[in-house]
Design an enzyme around this catalytic site. Structure first.
Site, mmCIF file in Angstrom:
data_model
loop_
_atom_site.group_PDB
_atom_site.id
_atom_site.type_symbol
_atom_site.label_atom_id
_atom_site.label_comp_id
_atom_site.label_asym_id
_atom_site.label_seq_id
_atom_site.Cartn_x
_atom_site.Cartn_y
_atom_site.Cartn_z
ATOM 1 N N LYS A 116 -19.043 -19.932 23.785
ATOM 2 C CA LYS A 116 -17.796 -19.985 23.014
ATOM 3 C C LYS A 116 -17.805 -19.054 21.803
ATOM 4 O O LYS A 116 -16.737 -18.607 21.350
ATOM 5 C CB LYS A 116 -17.496 -21.426 22.578
ATOM 6 C CG LYS A 116 -17.521 -22.450 23.719
ATOM 7 C CD LYS A 116 -16.583 -22.110 24.857
ATOM 8 C CE LYS A 116 -16.853 -22.956 26.091
ATOM 9 N NZ LYS A 116 -16.126 -22.505 27.285
ATOM 10 N N GLU A 200 -14.680 -23.680 12.652
ATOM 11 C CA GLU A 200 -13.297 -23.208 12.711
ATOM 12 C C GLU A 200 -12.406 -24.076 11.839
ATOM 13 O O GLU A 200 -12.701 -25.246 11.612
ATOM 14 C CB GLU A 200 -12.747 -23.355 14.146
ATOM 15 C CG GLU A 200 -13.001 -22.209 15.067
ATOM 16 C CD GLU A 200 -12.295 -22.404 16.411
ATOM 17 O OE1 GLU A 200 -12.439 -21.522 17.238
ATOM 18 O OE2 GLU A 200 -11.608 -23.427 16.632
ATOM 19 N N HIS A 235 -10.595 -36.256 26.061
ATOM 20 C CA HIS A 235 -10.722 -34.934 26.671
ATOM 21 C C HIS A 235 -10.493 -34.926 28.172
ATOM 22 O O HIS A 235 -10.819 -33.956 28.848
ATOM 23 C CB HIS A 235 -12.068 -34.295 26.314
ATOM 24 C CG HIS A 235 -12.286 -34.224 24.826
ATOM 25 N ND1 HIS A 235 -11.517 -33.428 24.012
ATOM 26 C CD2 HIS A 235 -13.137 -34.885 24.019
ATOM 27 C CE1 HIS A 235 -11.902 -33.598 22.763
ATOM 28 N NE2 HIS A 235 -12.880 -34.474 22.737
ATOM 29 N N ARG A 292 -12.199 -21.009 36.401
ATOM 30 C CA ARG A 292 -12.167 -21.728 37.681
ATOM 31 C C ARG A 292 -10.727 -22.104 38.038
ATOM 32 O O ARG A 292 -9.825 -21.945 37.225
ATOM 33 C CB ARG A 292 -12.967 -23.024 37.533
ATOM 34 C CG ARG A 292 -12.409 -23.903 36.407
ATOM 35 C CD ARG A 292 -12.793 -25.352 36.470
ATOM 36 N NE ARG A 292 -11.984 -26.130 35.555
ATOM 37 C CZ ARG A 292 -12.223 -26.311 34.268
ATOM 38 N NH1 ARG A 292 -13.277 -25.746 33.707
ATOM 39 N NH2 ARG A 292 -11.406 -27.028 33.530
HETATM 40 C C1 MV4 Z 1 -9.897 -27.747 18.282
HETATM 41 C C2 MV4 Z 1 -8.988 -28.703 17.781
HETATM 42 C C3 MV4 Z 1 -8.374 -28.444 16.586
HETATM 43 N N1 MV4 Z 1 -8.666 -27.317 15.911
HETATM 44 N N2 MV4 Z 1 -10.130 -26.632 17.583
HETATM 45 C C4 MV4 Z 1 -11.227 -30.222 22.146
HETATM 46 C C5 MV4 Z 1 -11.996 -29.795 23.332
HETATM 47 C C6 MV4 Z 1 -12.391 -28.404 23.115
HETATM 48 N N3 MV4 Z 1 -11.860 -27.641 24.183
HETATM 49 C C7 MV4 Z 1 -11.802 -27.999 21.818
HETATM 50 N N4 MV4 Z 1 -11.032 -29.110 21.321
HETATM 51 C C8 MV4 Z 1 -10.324 -29.028 20.176
HETATM 52 N N5 MV4 Z 1 -10.528 -27.915 19.445
HETATM 53 C C9 MV4 Z 1 -9.539 -26.448 16.422
HETATM 54 N N6 MV4 Z 1 -9.801 -25.336 15.736
HETATM 55 C C10 MV4 Z 1 -8.753 -29.854 18.527
HETATM 56 C C11 MV4 Z 1 -9.435 -30.030 19.715
HETATM 57 C C12 MV4 Z 1 -9.153 -31.261 20.396
HETATM 58 C C13 MV4 Z 1 -8.395 -31.281 21.552
HETATM 59 C C14 MV4 Z 1 -7.940 -30.105 22.121
HETATM 60 C C15 MV4 Z 1 -7.190 -30.131 23.263
HETATM 61 C C16 MV4 Z 1 -6.904 -31.352 23.849
HETATM 62 C C17 MV4 Z 1 -7.358 -32.525 23.318
HETATM 63 C C18 MV4 Z 1 -8.112 -32.509 22.174
HETATM 64 C C19 MV4 Z 1 -8.555 -33.710 21.628
HETATM 65 C C20 MV4 Z 1 -9.303 -33.676 20.491
HETATM 66 C C21 MV4 Z 1 -9.597 -32.453 19.886
#
Ligand code: MV4
Length: 502
Positions: A116, A200, A235, A292
């Site tokens: 990442k 971040e 998630h 994918r």
């Molecule tokens: C984030 C975020 C808020 N701000 N990044 C969750 C899984 C991973 N793919 C990254 N995720 C997140 N990254 C920043 N800078 C909030 C999440 C996140 C989230 C993102 C998409 C769908 C559901 C989520 C649930 C909690 C946190």
């Protein structure tokens, strides 16, 4: 074109891939673990080979075994589906070394997007917006504080090897920073054997909006719109749709360009998904690229009139994309519900079991991508998702109504599923209004789990039970085993009351 493809997966996605192969006149090879001997994907494939015990590590993740079956069966290409080995760069490499075509991007693309920190760096170089933050962060608490103050609280610490939420820590203020940093690193080391993290700006109340891309080996790429995937729990996505209620044609074009730039940054070839977070004021930030086929690909297929799995196979065989960007015009609206063998009232505890009877929903605008059959015992060893229902309509309202109708029609006797819960979400006023964000399930927890919201379903269930009992009585009175066709008055009363919420 290939003559024979091995599907290195199980469940609904193996079934989906077998169907695409059949449509193309390609023969299929299934692999199965001991508990999947009678699974739907085994029955549908032209050939099937046992690859080991139930534990995925010894079967669906067993690279040597899968390659040995590919060799024996004479398959030319291997489709990994999603999960299991789908984003394992070593597997992609091993397939190619053994002389098979891996139906997916190169090992190098998978590796680049799997890291990442590396993915973030490539996005910055490609001009794709990312949330303000750091590269690889190897400092201690004092340096973390400097970075966090530069970024501004709240911040999020993420694992470089992460994705899907593991090794993530949200930090609201300076006093939590040191502990969160340690926790993120140790969780990341435990989960991935790598404690590299980065920091971040935390986007609050974001929407998860992702873009489907397809790129062929001739350098032609198309973006097939976005999917709104904000309805998630821990998630795990529950409901996905396209178009997103907040994306207009101009934003869609911009997002498509960003997604294709993201794909180009790692020389991507194949079908991929670029995930973005959208903040409350409408800004988009790159989150991850999934290298994918995704669970939710059918909503895009319905609205854009394409077959993503067929395209994956064509691209892998060196053929050109069947579509051009100007053909990517959304038609109507599609929504997908993930059906799981889980009990929402028991904190979504998995409830696998034997499926006694099935009635799959059909009718206008309904697509069922599932792997269920009467008498089939859902194994406890894998994901509790047993299928997906996809509803397509001329607009969002029609798609949602069709989904509700399909969920009401669907019957899976013998197991507990999340279908009643999905209906509560679909009918929630905030969902109907398109007011979605990734914390939706938590924010509306009381509405979705309260006694009152379940009472409506209890009344309907009770009415159905009375009806079934009534049928049995009248049938035995006539000395026959058949159900009476006349609809019981009890059921009608129960239904109309249930719909009024009384
Ligand atoms: C984030 C975020 C808020 N701000 N990044 C969750 C899984 C991973 N793919 C990254 N995720 C997140 N990254 C920043 N800078 C909030 C999440 C996140 C989230 C993102 C998409 C769908 C559901 C989520 C649930 C909690 C946190």
């Amino acid at each position: 074109m290939f003559k024979k493809i091995l599907i290195a997966n199980r469940g609904e996605i193996a079934v989906r891939i077998i169907r695409a192969c059949s449509d193309m006149g390609v023969r299929t090879v299934a692999v199965y673990s001991e508990v999947d001997r009678d699974a739907p994907h085994v029955r549908l494939a032209d050939q099937a080979f046992a690859i080991g015990p139930a534990q995925a590590a010894e079967s669906y993740l067993n690279i040597d075994k899968i390659l040995a079956v590919a060799e024996t069966s004479g398959a030319e290409a291997i489709h990994p589906g999603y999960g299991f080995l789908a984003e394992n760069a070593d597997f992609a490499e091993r397939c190619v070394e053994a002389g098979f075509v891996f139906i997916g991007p190169s090992a190098a693309s998978i590796r680049a997007m799997g890291d990442k920190v590396e993915a973030r760096r490539r996005m910055i170089d490609a001009g794709v917006p990312v949330s303000p933050g750091t590269g690889e962060f190897s400092g201690g608490a004092a340096e973390a504080l400097l970075e966090a103050e530069k970024i501004g609280f709240p911040v999020i610490i993420k694992a470089a090897a992460g994705g899907g939420g593991k090794g993530m820590r949200v930090v609201e203020s300076a006093d939590e920073l040191e502990t969160s940093l340690e926790r993120a690193r140790s969780e990341s080391r435990a989960s991935f054997g790598d404690d590299t993290v980065y920091i971040e700006k935390f986007i609050t109340r974001p929407r998860h909006i992702e873009v489907q891309v397809l790129v062929d080996g001739q350098g032609h790429g198309i973006a097939a719109g976005e999917r709104e995937c904000s309805i998630q729990r821990r998630h795990q996505k529950l409901i996905e749709e396209t178009p997103s209620p907040v994306v207009d044609a101009d934003t869609r074009r911009r997002l498509g360009e960003m997604a294709l730039a993201a794909a180009a940054s790692c020389d991507y070839v194949g079908a991929g998904t670029v995930e973005f977070l959208r903040d409350a004021d409408g800004s988009f930030y790159f989150m991850e690229m999934n290298t994918r086929l995704q669970v939710e690909h059918p909503v895009t297929e319905e609205v854009y009139g394409i077959d993503i799995v067929v395209e994956q196979i064509r691209i892998a065989a060196g053929e050109k994309l069947s579509y051009s960007q100007d053909q990517m015009i959304p038609r109507g609206h599609a929504v997908e519900c993930r059906i799981t063998a889980e009990d929402p009232s028991q904190n979504f505890m998995p409830c696998p079991g034997r499926i006694e009877a099935v009635r799959v929903a059909t009718g206008p605008g309904i697509r069922d991508d599932s792997a269920v059959a009467p008498g089939y015992e859902i194994p406890v060893h894998y994901d509790p998702m047993i299928g997906k229902l996809i509803a397509h309509g001329k607009d969002r309202d029609q798609a949602l109504r069709r989904m509700d109708r399909a969920l009401a029609e669907y019957r899976l006797d013998g197991i507990t599923t999340n279908m009643p819960f999905l209906r509560r979400v679909l009918r929630h006023e905030a969902f109907v209004a398109g007011d979605l964000h990734t914390g939706f399930i938590d924010e509306h927890h009381d509405d979705l789990f309260s006694e009152r919201s379940r009472r409506v379903e209890d009344i309907a269930l009770l009415a159905a039970a009375i009806h079934a009992h009534h049928c049995k009585l009248s049938a035995s009175a006539r000395g026959s085993g058949t159900h009476t066709q006349k609809k019981s008055r009890w059921l009608e009363v129960g239904r109309s009351r249930a719909l009024r919420g009384g």
